[in-house]
Design an enzyme around this catalytic site. Structure first.
Site, short mmCIF file in Angstrom:
data_model
loop_
_atom_site.label_atom_id
_atom_site.label_comp_id
_atom_site.label_asym_id
_atom_site.label_seq_id
_atom_site.Cartn_x
_atom_site.Cartn_y
_atom_site.Cartn_z
N ARG A 1 0.83 -1.21 0.00
CA ARG A 1 0.00 0.00 0.00
C ARG A 1 0.85 1.25 0.00
O ARG A 1 0.48 2.27 -0.58
CB ARG A 1 -0.94 -0.03 1.22
CG ARG A 1 -2.09 -1.06 1.04
CD ARG A 1 -2.59 -1.53 2.37
NE ARG A 1 -3.83 -2.31 2.29
CZ ARG A 1 -3.88 -3.62 2.04
NH1 ARG A 1 -2.78 -4.29 1.77
NH2 ARG A 1 -5.04 -4.26 2.02
N GLY B 1 -1.37 -11.86 -4.76
CA GLY B 1 -2.81 -11.58 -4.77
C GLY B 1 -3.11 -10.14 -4.41
O GLY B 1 -4.00 -9.51 -4.98
N ARG C 1 -6.42 -18.06 -9.05
CA ARG C 1 -7.15 -17.43 -7.93
C ARG C 1 -8.27 -16.51 -8.44
O ARG C 1 -8.12 -15.84 -9.46
CB ARG C 1 -6.16 -16.67 -7.03
CG ARG C 1 -5.17 -17.64 -6.39
CD ARG C 1 -4.17 -16.94 -5.51
NE ARG C 1 -4.79 -16.35 -4.34
CZ ARG C 1 -4.13 -15.59 -3.48
NH1 ARG C 1 -2.85 -15.32 -3.67
NH2 ARG C 1 -4.75 -15.10 -2.43
N ASP D 1 -3.92 -15.32 7.55
CA ASP D 1 -2.64 -15.80 7.00
C ASP D 1 -1.86 -16.66 8.00
O ASP D 1 -0.91 -17.34 7.62
CB ASP D 1 -1.78 -14.62 6.55
CG ASP D 1 -2.38 -13.92 5.33
OD1 ASP D 1 -3.19 -14.55 4.62
OD2 ASP D 1 -2.05 -12.74 5.10
N ARG E 1 3.90 -19.61 3.01
CA ARG E 1 3.49 -19.84 4.41
C ARG E 1 3.45 -21.35 4.75
O ARG E 1 3.65 -21.73 5.89
CB ARG E 1 2.16 -19.16 4.71
CG ARG E 1 2.25 -17.65 4.51
CD ARG E 1 1.23 -16.85 5.25
NE ARG E 1 1.14 -15.51 4.68
CZ ARG E 1 1.96 -14.50 4.96
NH1 ARG E 1 2.94 -14.65 5.83
NH2 ARG E 1 1.81 -13.32 4.37
C1 S3P Z 1 -4.26 -9.05 2.31
C2 S3P Z 1 -5.49 -9.51 2.67
C3 S3P Z 1 -5.78 -10.92 2.93
C4 S3P Z 1 -4.51 -11.72 3.18
C5 S3P Z 1 -3.43 -11.40 2.18
C6 S3P Z 1 -3.08 -9.93 2.23
C7 S3P Z 1 -4.08 -7.60 2.03
O1 S3P Z 1 -6.42 -11.47 1.81
O2 S3P Z 1 -4.80 -13.11 3.17
O3 S3P Z 1 -2.25 -12.15 2.45
O4 S3P Z 1 -2.93 -7.13 1.94
O5 S3P Z 1 -5.11 -6.92 1.90
P1 S3P Z 1 -8.03 -11.30 1.59
O6 S3P Z 1 -8.34 -9.90 1.82
O7 S3P Z 1 -8.30 -11.77 0.21
O8 S3P Z 1 -8.63 -12.19 2.63
#
Ligand code: S3P
Length: 433
Positions: A26, A93, A121, A315, A388
């Site tokens: 971010r 992701g 995903r 996580d 992980r």
């Molecule tokens: C994250 C949110 C989580 C987490 C990922 C990082 C983020 O995923 O599992 O490792 O940085 O916003 P989700 O929001 O899809 O649950």
């Protein structure tokens, strides 16, 4: 095959935890969209966060990085240029979901893709609401998976009720809201990590939160560059917290850990299980709480983990499953079906790995049931190319009676490149030059 054998040694000493992955992503995104320079310290230079830096460089943003120090010359959204090449999200992701929100509003065309795990995903959770805002996103399989093509355009303001408990989806919509023609309101099923909201606020965008779950961002504000100190990642600290909690004789201190209450579910679980845990030096920085955590080995008892606690430790669930193998009684993890759509299906991966090592564990549709306490043994395991799972297996090998083999450990660099040097330090293993 990599061999892991640590002889049941206790963990002792102190380490400083590297930067939080979610906040590092971010910081680059918001500083690149902001006006004015931002200096980021304790940035996590793991592979995932480096993808985010590369993406903004490809859109013309000047970013200098030296280890964990990053300087970003922000000139506002108008400096961003159409990239000459497709953007690669790798395994990340967070990069994928949040960037879809940003790219939907930028006035140019992009194509985006990821590695084989990310390509499997679900992206529809972000694309569906973005299309409601007027986004133009196209791709194969009804544009639900990467690769995708995005033609940025003006977006409509939106009020949206999230059907999944996902900080990534919430954040993507707030970021798209920066380009919308009015206020954005997002309603969550349960509070998820709020780093986007905290950073937007710290950079000058008004955000109001009602009842912890209803977030409104006021439109028409410019992001201002800011110095950002990234707290240590509690999701990385989790591996050593669990290692010390289950390895007799251990006593460690983890310095500079992020303590944002949307992320501290593991600390709650450890406390409920009876772990010997102390938190000190708590202070705030840029809207985030930071502190030091001391933990020693202690007998543990089983607990139930579900409901609104799940997003606060999502996580950490692989390593929490390992923790539960050393707690007396039955630990039930439920409401955690999101584990199936992480870097791998983590319900399956955790079940296969821990049962290979002799744990009494059973997968369910939305979690895992683990009966402790069991002596873990050696065995042959896989990382599933999931950082992980690999780190959880390395921690399991500390208490295993025999050697644990694992097919691949390179994926650890995705979120914690220093993991094995930190583990060796806490186990008192001298590295030869
Ligand atoms: C994250 C949110 C989580 C987490 C990922 C990082 C983020 O995923 O599992 O490792 O940085 O916003 P989700 O929001 O899809 O649950």
């Amino acid at each position: 095959m990599n061999k892991l054998y640590y002889d049941n040694s206790p963990l002792l000493g102190k380490i400083r935890i590297p930067g939080d992955k979610s906040i590092s992503h971010r910081s680059v995104m918001l500083a690149s969209l902001a006006e004015g320079e931002s200096h980021i310290t304790n940035f996590l230079s793991g592979e995932d966060c480096m993808r985010t830096i590369e993406i903004f460089r490809a859109m013309g943003v000047k970013i200098e990085q030296s280890g964990s120090n990053v300087t970003i010359e922000g000139k506002g959204v108008h400096q961003l240029a159409e990239p000459a090449v497709p953007l690669y999200f790798g395994n990340s992701g967070t990069t994928a979901r949040l960037m879809l929100g940003i790219l939907a509003g930028l006035p140019f065309f992009t194509t985006v893709y990821g590695d084989s795990s990310l390509t499997r995903r679900p992206m529809n959770r972000v694309i569906h609401p973005l299309k409601k805002m007027g986004a133009s996103i196209d791709g194969a399989k009804q544009a639900s998976y990467l690769p995708l093509a995005i033609r940025g355009r003006d977006l409509q303001a939106m009020t949206y009720e999230l059907p999944v408990r996902s900080a990534q989806v919430k954040s993507a919509l707030l970021l798209a809201g920066l380009f919308a023609n009015g206020d954005t309101t997002i309603m969550e099923m349960a509070p998820t990590r709020n780093h986007t909201e905290n950073m937007l606020r710290a950079m000058g965008v008004p955000i109001e939160v009602q009842d912890e779950k209803c977030i409104t961002m006021t439109s028409g504000h410019t992001l201002r560059g800011k110095d950002i100190e990234v707290p240590g990642d509690i999701s990385s600290a989790a591996f050593f917290l669990v290692a010390a909690a289950i390895t007799p004789g251990s006593h460690i201190e983890l310095i500079n850990v992020g303590l944002n209450e949307t992320r501290t579910g593991l600390l709650q679980v450890l406390q409920e299980m009876g772990a010997d845990l102390k938190i000190s030096n708590v202070h705030a920085s840029g809207g985030e709480m930071i502190g030091d955590i001391e933990i020693s080995y202690h007998e543990l008892k089983a607990v139930d983990i579900g409901g609104s606690l799940i997003p606060k430790l999502i996580d950490e669930l692989p390593v929490i499953a390992l923790l539960a193998t050393q707690a007396e009684g039955v630990t039930t993890i439920y409401d955690a079906e999101e584990l199936k759509v992480k870097e791998t299906d983590r319900i399956k991966a955790v079940y296969e790995t821990l049962s290979e090592l002799g744990a009494d564990i059973r997968p369910t549709d939305d979690g895992l049931i683990i009966r402790g306490k069991t002596t873990l043994q050696g065995g042959s395991t896989k990382s599933y190319h999931d950082h992980r799972i690999a780190m959880m297996t390395a921690i399991a090998s500390i208490i295993a009676s025999d050697e644990v083999q694992i097919d691949d450990l390179s994926c650890v660099a995705i979120s914690y490149p220093e993991f094995f040097s930190h583990l060796d330090k806490l186990l008192g293993i001298q590295l030869s030059e």
